[in-house]
Design a protein around this motif. Structure first.
Motif, PDB file in Angstrom:
ATOM      1  N   ARG A   1      48.108 -27.799  -2.337  1.00 41.62           N
ATOM      2  CA  ARG A   1      47.585 -26.750  -3.209  1.00 41.62           C
ATOM      3  C   ARG A   1      46.138 -27.043  -3.552  1.00 41.62           C
ATOM      4  O   ARG A   1      45.763 -28.197  -3.739  1.00 41.62           O
ATOM      5  CB  ARG A   1      48.430 -26.649  -4.480  1.00 41.62           C
ATOM      6  N   ALA A   2      45.349 -25.975  -3.655  1.00 38.87           N
ATOM      7  CA  ALA A   2      43.943 -26.103  -4.062  1.00 38.87           C
ATOM      8  C   ALA A   2      43.582 -24.920  -4.944  1.00 38.87           C
ATOM      9  O   ALA A   2      43.913 -23.768  -4.625  1.00 38.87           O
ATOM     10  CB  ALA A   2      43.027 -26.153  -2.840  1.00 38.87           C
ATOM     11  N   HIS A   3      42.940 -25.201  -6.058  1.00 37.41           N
ATOM     12  CA  HIS A   3      42.518 -24.155  -6.992  1.00 37.41           C
ATOM     13  C   HIS A   3      41.069 -24.397  -7.393  1.00 37.41           C
ATOM     14  O   HIS A   3      40.666 -25.526  -7.663  1.00 37.41           O
ATOM     15  CB  HIS A   3      43.381 -24.145  -8.241  1.00 37.41           C
ATOM     16  N   LEU A   4      40.317 -23.311  -7.443  1.00 36.75           N
ATOM     17  CA  LEU A   4      38.937 -23.346  -7.897  1.00 36.75           C
ATOM     18  C   LEU A   4      38.892 -22.675  -9.259  1.00 36.75           C
ATOM     19  O   LEU A   4      39.456 -21.580  -9.443  1.00 36.75           O
ATOM     20  CB  LEU A   4      38.038 -22.610  -6.904  1.00 36.75           C
ATOM     21  N   ARG A   5      38.246 -23.309 -10.234  1.00 42.51           N
ATOM     22  CA  ARG A   5      38.248 -22.768 -11.584  1.00 42.51           C
ATOM     23  C   ARG A   5      36.882 -22.933 -12.246  1.00 42.51           C
ATOM     24  O   ARG A   5      36.066 -23.744 -11.810  1.00 42.51           O
ATOM     25  CB  ARG A   5      39.303 -23.473 -12.450  1.00 42.51           C
ATOM     26  N   HIS A   6      36.716 -22.154 -13.305  1.00 46.07           N
ATOM     27  CA  HIS A   6      35.548 -22.326 -14.166  1.00 46.07           C
ATOM     28  C   HIS A   6      36.056 -22.586 -15.574  1.00 46.07           C
ATOM     29  O   HIS A   6      36.812 -21.795 -16.134  1.00 46.07           O
ATOM     30  CB  HIS A   6      34.646 -21.100 -14.168  1.00 46.07           C
ATOM     31  N   LEU A   7      35.666 -23.718 -16.146  1.00 45.53           N
ATOM     32  CA  LEU A   7      36.096 -24.090 -17.480  1.00 45.53           C
ATOM     33  C   LEU A   7      34.907 -24.066 -18.419  1.00 45.53           C
ATOM     34  O   LEU A   7      33.918 -24.778 -18.210  1.00 45.53           O
ATOM     35  CB  LEU A   7      36.730 -25.486 -17.471  1.00 45.53           C
ATOM     36  N   GLU A   8      34.998 -23.232 -19.444  1.00 50.71           N
ATOM     37  CA  GLU A   8      33.986 -23.200 -20.499  1.00 50.71           C
ATOM     38  C   GLU A   8      34.473 -24.104 -21.622  1.00 50.71           C
ATOM     39  O   GLU A   8      35.367 -23.741 -22.389  1.00 50.71           O
ATOM     40  CB  GLU A   8      33.794 -21.769 -21.015  1.00 50.71           C
ATOM     41  N   GLU A   9      33.916 -25.302 -21.701  1.00 55.92           N
ATOM     42  CA  GLU A   9      34.355 -26.278 -22.686  1.00 55.92           C
ATOM     43  C   GLU A   9      33.595 -26.105 -24.000  1.00 55.92           C
ATOM     44  O   GLU A   9      32.395 -25.843 -24.004  1.00 55.92           O
ATOM     45  CB  GLU A   9      34.164 -27.704 -22.171  1.00 55.92           C
ATOM     46  N   ARG A  10      34.320 -26.259 -25.080  1.00 54.06           N
ATOM     47  CA  ARG A  10      33.710 -26.245 -26.414  1.00 54.06           C
ATOM     48  C   ARG A  10      34.201 -27.466 -27.166  1.00 54.06           C
ATOM     49  O   ARG A  10      35.402 -27.722 -27.238  1.00 54.06           O
ATOM     50  CB  ARG A  10      34.068 -24.956 -27.155  1.00 54.06           C
TER      51      ARG A  10
END
Length: 389
Positions: A166-175
């Motif tokens: 499995r492979a997933h591409l993500r964008h995480l906006e960290e606060r």
């Protein structure tokens, strides 16, 4: 706890909770009252900052998967973002591979290897002995529509072969969450708390029900991977219960020294497993908790105090929370609590601390009386009928 500050009616502020408040309460925060010198209650509510980090998943295709043999073999493949729309920004890559108990180095390139390496990281799995690991590769924000990935075998099993599942591409906006340090003293691990396969650290937070969310390790070793488990309890006579765990590591170009936990207790048992490896040189352990506040609105010019275990003091219904914007809370001035003082009124009326027990006994007595009356009423007609015969 007297409130430390200068007040005027209508002033709003954040009260920083003292460490002992959690354990002193019987039903935190429902048995807390803030009362001024004239007996007027001040409206308040508990504010716990939430993790507002947001993750967005991106559809992609896995292409050109193949093993490259050589002195340092690796599994390579390409990831291509699907669709014709502009490529969303991404900064996280999740990879799941077959196998158990491994540390596999990962390299991420933009487009192909000739474009230069964008990031590197490690896939870590401890599932053979403990449920912990890492499968996330982090890198700066990118809008690359195609990534080239290399995954190298475990250094201790260079001839292993595995597959990408499995492979997933993500964008995480960290606060970042506002946090506060949690103090503790270390106790000596003895008897059943000792473990031949792990370094055991017993931490006494000195106050029961004390929240802890993060454990940070300061380790002087240059390279390591370790599984960590954390258990907690409020009393030395209570059984340990798991409150968190994970992995810590220091590897070339990558480091993680923090474990997330969900602890509400006085004692913590931290186990850092080394098994057949040498124990780590742990220089220090730091604890942190997400900052909790009581947002309060002064109803007078004070002074005022925070009272706990005040369950028999009826609290009015307030609309304070609905009137305050969440963004405004962070800009409010902070008020601290002075040292705990005995409640003189409670000492003058010692029966008040038994009010719940007395109320329960009264209800029970009334219930027994009602049952006794009903049974008597049921028996009376039967006895009269028996006499007629």
């Amino acid at each position: 706890h007297p409130l430390d500050g200068v007040f005027e009616a209508g002033r709003q502020a954040r009260v920083v909770l003292a460490a002992d408040v959690y354990g002193q309460c019987r039903d935190f925060p429902n048995d807390i009252r803030i009362v001024d010198a004239d007996g007027t209650q001040w409206p308040f509510f508990l504010h716990l900052p939430r993790d507002t980090s947001r993750t967005v998943s991106i559809d992609l295709q896995v292409l050109n998967t193949a093993w490259v043999e050589g002195a340092e073999p690796y599994l390579q493949f390409d990831l291509a973002v699907e669709g014709d729309a502009p490529v969303p920004v991404h900064n996280r890559l999740e990879l799941v591979t077959t196998g158990r108990d491994f540390v596999r180095r990962v390299e991420v390139f933009t487009g192909d290897e000739s474009s230069g390496r964008m990031a590197s990281g490690y896939l870590i799995d401890f599932s053979e002995r403990r449920d912990a690991g890492n499968r996330i590769i982090r890198y700066p924000d990118s809008d690359a529509e195609r990534l080239h990935i290399r995954i190298y075998p475990n250094a201790q099993a260079a001839d292993e072969r595995f597959q990408l599942t499995r492979a997933h591409l993500r964008h995480l906006e960290e606060r970042d969450l506002p946090c506060e340090p949690v103090s503790f003293v270390e106790a000596e691990a003895k008897g059943r708390d000792l473990n031949d396969d792990a370094q055991v650290r017993l931490l006494d937070l000195k106050h029961s029900a004390r929240p802890v969310e993060f454990i940070h390790f300061e380790v002087s070793n240059d390279a390591y991977t370790r599984c960590v488990t954390v258990h907690g309890r409020d009393s030395e006579h209570d059984p340990w219960r798991r409150v968190g765990g994970g992995e810590i590591h220091a590897l070339p170009d990558d480091r993680n020294d923090t474990i997330k936990v969900n602890a509400r207790c006085r004692f913590l048992k931290v186990q850092v497993f080394h098994y057949d490896d040498q124990p780590l040189d742990i220089d220090a352990i730091r604890l942190e908790a997400v900052s909790r506040y009581l947002v309060v609105e002064a109803a007078s010019s004070g002074p005022a105090s925070l009272y706990f275990r005040a369950w028999d003091v009826e609290a009015p219904q307030y609309d304070l929370q609905s009137r305050i914007e969440k963004d405004a809370i962070d800009r409010m001035p902070e008020l601290s609590l002075l040292d705990t003082r005995p409640n003189v009124l409670t000492r003058a009326q010692p029966w008040r601390k038994y009010s719940k027990l007395l109320a329960g006994l009264a209800v029970g007595a009334v219930s027994l009386l009602v049952i006794w009356i009903i049974i008597g009423m049921m028996r009376s007609p039967a006895a009269g009928h028996e006499g007629d015969e």
